[in-house]
Motif scaffolding. Structure first.
Motif, PDB file in Angstrom:
ATOM      1  N   SER A  62       0.820  -1.209   0.000  1.00 21.88           N
ATOM      2  CA  SER A  62       0.000   0.000   0.000  1.00 21.88           C
ATOM      3  C   SER A  62       0.854   1.259   0.000  1.00 21.88           C
ATOM      4  N   LEU A  63       2.031   1.189   0.592  1.00 20.18           N
ATOM      5  CA  LEU A  63       2.892   2.370   0.705  1.00 20.18           C
ATOM      6  C   LEU A  63       3.438   2.805  -0.643  1.00 20.18           C
ATOM      7  N   PHE A  64       3.833   1.852  -1.462  1.00 18.68           N
ATOM      8  CA  PHE A  64       4.500   2.196  -2.712  1.00 18.68           C
ATOM      9  C   PHE A  64       3.569   2.136  -3.928  1.00 18.68           C
ATOM     10  N   ILE A  65       2.420   1.516  -3.799  1.00 17.74           N
ATOM     11  CA  ILE A  65       1.491   1.450  -4.926  1.00 17.74           C
ATOM     12  C   ILE A  65       0.561   2.658  -4.943  1.00 17.74           C
ATOM     13  N   TRP A  66      -0.025   3.005  -3.788  1.00  9.27           N
ATOM     14  CA  TRP A  66      -0.988   4.094  -3.728  1.00  9.27           C
ATOM     15  C   TRP A  66      -0.961   4.682  -2.327  1.00  9.27           C
ATOM     16  N   LYS A  67      -0.502   5.928  -2.225  1.00 12.98           N
ATOM     17  CA  LYS A  67      -0.337   6.557  -0.911  1.00 12.98           C
ATOM     18  C   LYS A  67      -1.651   6.604  -0.128  1.00 12.98           C
ATOM     19  N   GLY A  72      -5.297   4.847   4.506  1.00 13.98           N
ATOM     20  CA  GLY A  72      -6.389   4.002   4.980  1.00 13.98           C
ATOM     21  C   GLY A  72      -5.907   2.940   5.956  1.00 13.98           C
ATOM     22  N   VAL A  73      -4.728   2.365   5.702  1.00 16.07           N
ATOM     23  CA  VAL A  73      -4.159   1.369   6.622  1.00 16.07           C
ATOM     24  C   VAL A  73      -3.896   1.998   7.990  1.00 16.07           C
ATOM     25  N   ILE A  74      -3.353   3.222   7.985  1.00 20.58           N
ATOM     26  CA  ILE A  74      -3.107   3.921   9.253  1.00 20.58           C
ATOM     27  C   ILE A  74      -4.420   4.144   9.992  1.00 20.58           C
ATOM     28  N   ALA A  75      -5.448   4.601   9.269  1.00 21.36           N
ATOM     29  CA  ALA A  75      -6.740   4.887   9.901  1.00 21.36           C
ATOM     30  C   ALA A  75      -7.348   3.627  10.506  1.00 21.36           C
ATOM     31  N   VAL A  76      -7.272   2.510   9.799  1.00 26.55           N
ATOM     32  CA  VAL A  76      -7.810   1.251  10.324  1.00 26.55           C
ATOM     33  C   VAL A  76      -7.056   0.831  11.582  1.00 26.55           C
ATOM     34  N   ALA A  77      -5.722   0.925  11.553  1.00 25.88           N
ATOM     35  CA  ALA A  77      -4.930   0.573  12.728  1.00 25.88           C
ATOM     36  C   ALA A  77      -5.285   1.454  13.915  1.00 25.88           C
ATOM     37  N   VAL A  78      -5.529   2.735  13.650  1.00 23.91           N
ATOM     38  CA  VAL A  78      -5.902   3.669  14.713  1.00 23.91           C
ATOM     39  C   VAL A  78      -7.236   3.280  15.338  1.00 23.91           C
TER      40      VAL A  78
END
Length: 309
Positions: A62-67, A72-78
């Motif tokens: 997710s980091l290198f394909i689409w910022k 979204g990954v950060i938000a879900v983890a939060v």
């Protein structure tokens, strides 16, 4: 009758009774010395490694394909981290920090930081704290102060600190900066574990985290410094080796303090892990403990060293 004779002639004088001597004891065969027991990790390493690799693939992809996907990954983890934290607070202390405004505000905080920068993150943090105060007013006043205090603390501890990862991502070389942040934190934790497991003898903070040792801290510093030099010279645009040394030292310190901070919270709550979502790791919060306080440190130092663009 002679003196000392027996009154009956057919009675034979009795022999004095003698105490039987104990049977000689057979020498016991000596047991061969047991080999020293090897130290074992407290978790299922196979599950931990598998889960760690799976998370790494999701994060890097997710980091290198689409910022935006990584945001979204950060938000879900939060959101998951807030759910774990508030659940444990209610179970162990009876503190009811309102999850709904925290989850909505926390996700908005991460997005606002990515879209609007530090100003957006601060505004979202303030609005989230206000939403916590208002939402809790819908329930009886008993425990209001402790509930909203815990809610504001949770908003700062989880989503606000995580927002600095989104801030790193806004730079032109944002994925490289985030990868540097992740690698340094993981390498620091790995160095502390490996050196402490093998050579650890002197406790670092026995009342907070009995497993941590001073030798492990030195291992974290050494590993993080080496990784810092490599990341700053190979990944970050304009980085130098001496900046990597300083960055690695700072990461080792912040990651260790973050780990100790969450250990203090868990010790106060009387629990070992914040959750069971990740086999071999515990919960999401058990993986974010060293990442959250390290994010603002890395963001700030990278801004000082190479700028924010």
């Amino acid at each position: 009758m002679p003196q000392g004779g027996s009154p009956f002639r057919d009675e034979m004088p009795q022999e004095p009774m003698s105490t039987p001597s104990p049977a000689p004891q057979q020498p016991q065969a000596q047991q061969p010395p047991q080999p020293p027991q090897k130290k074992r990790a407290g978790r299922d390493l196979r599950s931990a490694i598998g889960v760690g690799l799976g998370l790494g693939v999701v994060i890097v992809a997710s980091l290198f394909i689409w910022k935006a996907a990584f945001v979204g990954v950060i938000a879900v983890a939060v959101v998951v981290g807030l759910w774990e934290l508030t659940s444990r607070l209610e179970e162990r202390k009876g503190i009811k920090a309102p999850l709904v405004p925290l989850a909505v505000g926390g996700a908005a905080m991460v997005v606002a930081g990515y879209v609007r920068g530090p100003e957006g993150a601060w505004v979202a943090m303030a609005l989230t704290a206000l939403a916590v105060l208002v939402w809790r007013m819908t329930e009886p006043p008993e425990g209001y102060l402790k509930d909203v205090t815990a809610g504001v603390f949770a908003a700062f501890y989880v989503p606000f600190l995580a927002t600095f990862v989104a801030l790193m991502l806004t730079a032109d070389d944002g994925p490289q900066r985030v990868l540097t942040f992740l690698l340094l934190t993981v390498v620091s934790d790995t160095g502390a574990y490996a050196v402490g497991w093998r050579f650890g003898k002197h406790k670092l903070a026995p009342k907070i985290s009995p497993g941590k040792t001073r030798e492990g801290l030195l291992g974290a510093i050494a590993f993080a410094m080496v990784a810092g030099v490599l990341c700053m010279t190979l990944l970050v645009d304009g980085g130098t080796w001496w900046q990597g040394v300083l960055l690695g030292l700072a990461v080792a310190a912040s990651a260790t303090l973050g780990d100790l901070g969450e250990s203090m919270i868990k010790r106060d709550l009387g629990i070992k892990d914040m959750g069971t979502l990740l086999p071999g790791h515990g919960g999401i919060m058990d993986r974010l403990d060293s990442l959250l306080p390290t994010a603002p440190v890395v963001w700030l130092m990278l801004v000082i060293f190479v700028g924010s663009a």
